[in-house]
Design a protein around this motif. Structure first.
Motif: not given
Length: 192
Positions: A29, A31-32, A34, A93
């Motif tokens: 869930r 993003s790379p 994060a 995040d």
């Protein structure tokens, strides 16, 4: 905290397998790269897994002794901070709180959840695990647990401003090798 202070090395060195299925769902869930807060990282087992997944991890723990043990495992600094001292503002995040917030006294959990919410950017994700129950108490090692019901936990997260709250129940175990009913919570931080 006394248990973790006195047993940090043994606790951190145990052969603990990270919850790979929940970790994979959590990571999917994000993003790379994060920014993730590993809240109550213990011996650093999950932090290592999250680091290997390419995430920007900030590990922290309330026990200085456990933090030092985690540092040896993951090769990076671990902040020593209690849940009640969290002051980050929109820094992360996501928050990974595996079997950590279950030690927050019931009366203090709503405020701690507000603090964690504030530490996340809008839309940020939390994954947290609790031992299910109906009232707070201590285990045979003297460790405090808040032992919430799913309904009580839902109310706490709602009060603290979380949305998209999902609570899954599962059987498992823990450090005490006792059969345990777990509550696994995922939720999102709404914009203030």
């Amino acid at each position: 905290m006394a248990f973790y202070r006195e047993n940090a090395d043994a606790y951190a060195a145990r052969d603990r397998k990270p919850p790979t299925e929940r970790l994979a769902a959590f990571i999917s869930r994000l993003s790379p790269g994060a920014a993730v807060l590993d809240l109550g990282c213990g011996g650093g087992h999950d932090s290592l897994h999250l680091l290997k997944a390419g995430l920007d991890i900030t590990p922290c723990d309330g026990s200085t002794e456990l933090a030092r043990a985690a540092e040896r495992r993951i090769g990076r600094k671990v902040e020593v901070i209690t849940f009640q001292e969290i002051e980050w503002n929109r820094k992360f995040d996501a928050v990974w709180a595996e079997a950590s917030l279950l030690h927050v006294p019931r009366a203090e959990l709503p405020d701690v959840l507000v603090r964690v919410h504030r530490a996340l950017r809008p839309g940020g994700l939390i994954q947290a695990s609790f031992k299910a129950g109906e009232r707070e108490g201590h285990d045979r090692f003297g460790r405090y647990f808040n032992y919430p019901s799913a309904e009580w936990l839902q109310t706490c997260f709602e009060w603290a401003g979380w949305s998209d709250i999902r609570i899954e129940e599962a059987d498992g175990g823990g450090y005490d090798n006792e059969p345990t009913r777990w509550l696994h919570v995922t939720a999102k931080a709404d914009a203030d």
